[in-house]
Design a protein around this motif. Structure first.
Motif, short mmCIF file in Angstrom:
data_model
loop_
_atom_site.label_atom_id
_atom_site.label_comp_id
_atom_site.label_asym_id
_atom_site.label_seq_id
_atom_site.Cartn_x
_atom_site.Cartn_y
_atom_site.Cartn_z
N ALA A 116 0.83 78.39 17.37
CA ALA A 116 1.66 77.09 16.81
C ALA A 116 0.65 76.05 16.57
O ALA A 116 1.08 75.36 15.37
N GLN A 119 -0.83 77.15 13.36
CA GLN A 119 0.04 77.84 12.39
C GLN A 119 -0.13 79.06 11.78
O GLN A 119 0.07 79.53 10.60
N TYR A 226 2.64 69.17 21.58
CA TYR A 226 3.04 70.69 21.38
C TYR A 226 3.84 70.97 22.92
O TYR A 226 2.95 70.94 23.86
N LEU A 245 13.09 68.13 18.93
CA LEU A 245 12.45 68.91 17.62
C LEU A 245 13.02 68.44 16.43
O LEU A 245 12.19 68.05 15.35
N ARG A 248 12.00 64.80 15.60
CA ARG A 248 10.69 64.90 15.52
C ARG A 248 10.26 63.94 16.89
O ARG A 248 9.12 63.06 16.75
N TYR A 252 6.36 70.11 18.04
CA TYR A 252 6.46 71.37 18.06
C TYR A 252 6.77 72.09 19.42
O TYR A 252 6.41 71.66 20.28
N ASN A 274 9.92 73.71 12.92
CA ASN A 274 8.80 73.39 14.26
C ASN A 274 8.89 73.94 15.42
O ASN A 274 8.64 73.51 16.45
#
Length: 320
Positions: A116, A119, A226, A245, A248, A252, A274
């Motif tokens: 995560a 990516q 995260y 999520l 925001r 993530y 995300n």
């Protein structure tokens, strides 16, 4: 005469052979979980129950339908589907399979966090679609990892995070006496939410932990945080996670467990850019699943013989 054992699904060859050597096995070979009515019918004259699925609910109804039952064994660590008190009351030991899945689950937990943050999965999807371009991730080095539930798996995750240069904080109901050897610092629950750049959830599901991560907890986290759940889906309020999520409030989420589970393909969570979801594969390696299955069989055979289970959840039980 051999004991009759109900096996709720297929298992690995070596453990199955050992079970067949000592028991007459009533095996459910259908697709999906065994229907409840059929399971109760199978158990009417069964001496043992070996469950390979966390979806099998062992409660007063089931135990009452199985008057000869001596032992219940399950392949897996979590047992929120098992009424342990009811088993104990009826003199039935219950065994799970802790320990043998620690390293595999820690690998998966840290792996989805790593994927995560860097990516990795997105990069692979771009390459497959013919787009060869950079994907910007986030450093692990120097970040603070907050572990909620520093048990055996949490400790194994902490060691992997240390190797990546992360700082470790954690919260348990009680502070671990040897946390200084791990280089982990104990903080309050709110302190963990406030301070951590990444939060990994590894607590068992209980009345206390159910829904523990919801709107207020996500609000306290950093907007760059995260969030990883590798424990049980209902520890997290799914609607609140979706909102955090989408808006925001956190950066993530990486989930190996969900609520509901399995997660439908059209679930709103999966529409978000995300999030990373894996299908509850924390212990899913050939080696680990074989060890889990063999331990489950050994627990079952011990219980049938009225001997102590290798890993008994209710060791004070007075055997039937």
């Amino acid at each position: 005469m051999k004991y009759k054992v109900v096996l709720t699904g297929e298992t690995w060859p070596a453990p199955f052979a050992k079970l067949k050597e000592h028991c007459d096995v009533q095996l459910w070979e259908g697709s999906g979980p065994i229907p409840r009515e059929l399971l109760l019918e199978y158990l009417q004259d069964a001496d043992g129950l070996l469950s390979v699925s966390h979806g099998i609910k062992v409660d007063e109804e089931l135990l009452s339908a199985a008057p000869k039952l001596r032992v219940v064994s399950q392949s897996g660590v979590g047992y929120d589907n098992i009424d342990v008190a009811a088993c104990t009351k009826k003199g039935i030991p219950f065994g799970n399979t802790p320990g043998v899945l620690v390293e595999a689950t820690a690998d998966l937990t840290f792996g989805i966090l790593l994927s995560a943050m860097r990516q990795i999965h997105l990069g692979w999807n771009l390459v497959k679609s013919g787009q060869w371009r950079e994907v910007m991730g986030t450093d692990l080095y120097g970040k603070t990892l907050g572990i909620y539930g520093l048990g055996d798996i949490g400790t194994a995750v902490a060691k992997r995070a240390k190797a990546s240069g992360m700082n470790i904080i954690y919260h348990n109901r009680n502070r671990k006496q040897d946390d200084d050897q791990l280089g982990a610092r104990y903080v309050s629950f709110d302190g963990l939410l406030d301070e951590a750049d990444c939060i990994v959830v590894l607590v068992p599901l209980s009345d206390q932990s159910r829904g523990m991560f919801g709107k207020e907890q996500f609000k306290r986290m950093k907007a760059t945080a995260y969030f990883v759940n590798a424990s049980r889906g209902p520890v997290v309020n799914t609607d609140d996670l979706y909102d955090a999520l989408k808006n925001r409030k956190i950066a993530y989420a990486a989930l190996d467990v969900t609520d509901p589970e399995p997660l439908p393909g059209d679930h709103p969570l999966l529409s978000l850019p995300n999030i990373l979801v894996t299908p509850h594969i924390g212990s899913a390696t050939v080696e680990t699943r074989n060890r889990m299955a063999m331990l489950a069989v050994d627990n079952l055979l011990a219980g049938l013989a009225k001997k102590p289970l290798l890993t008994c959840v209710n060791p004070s039980v007075n055997y039937k």
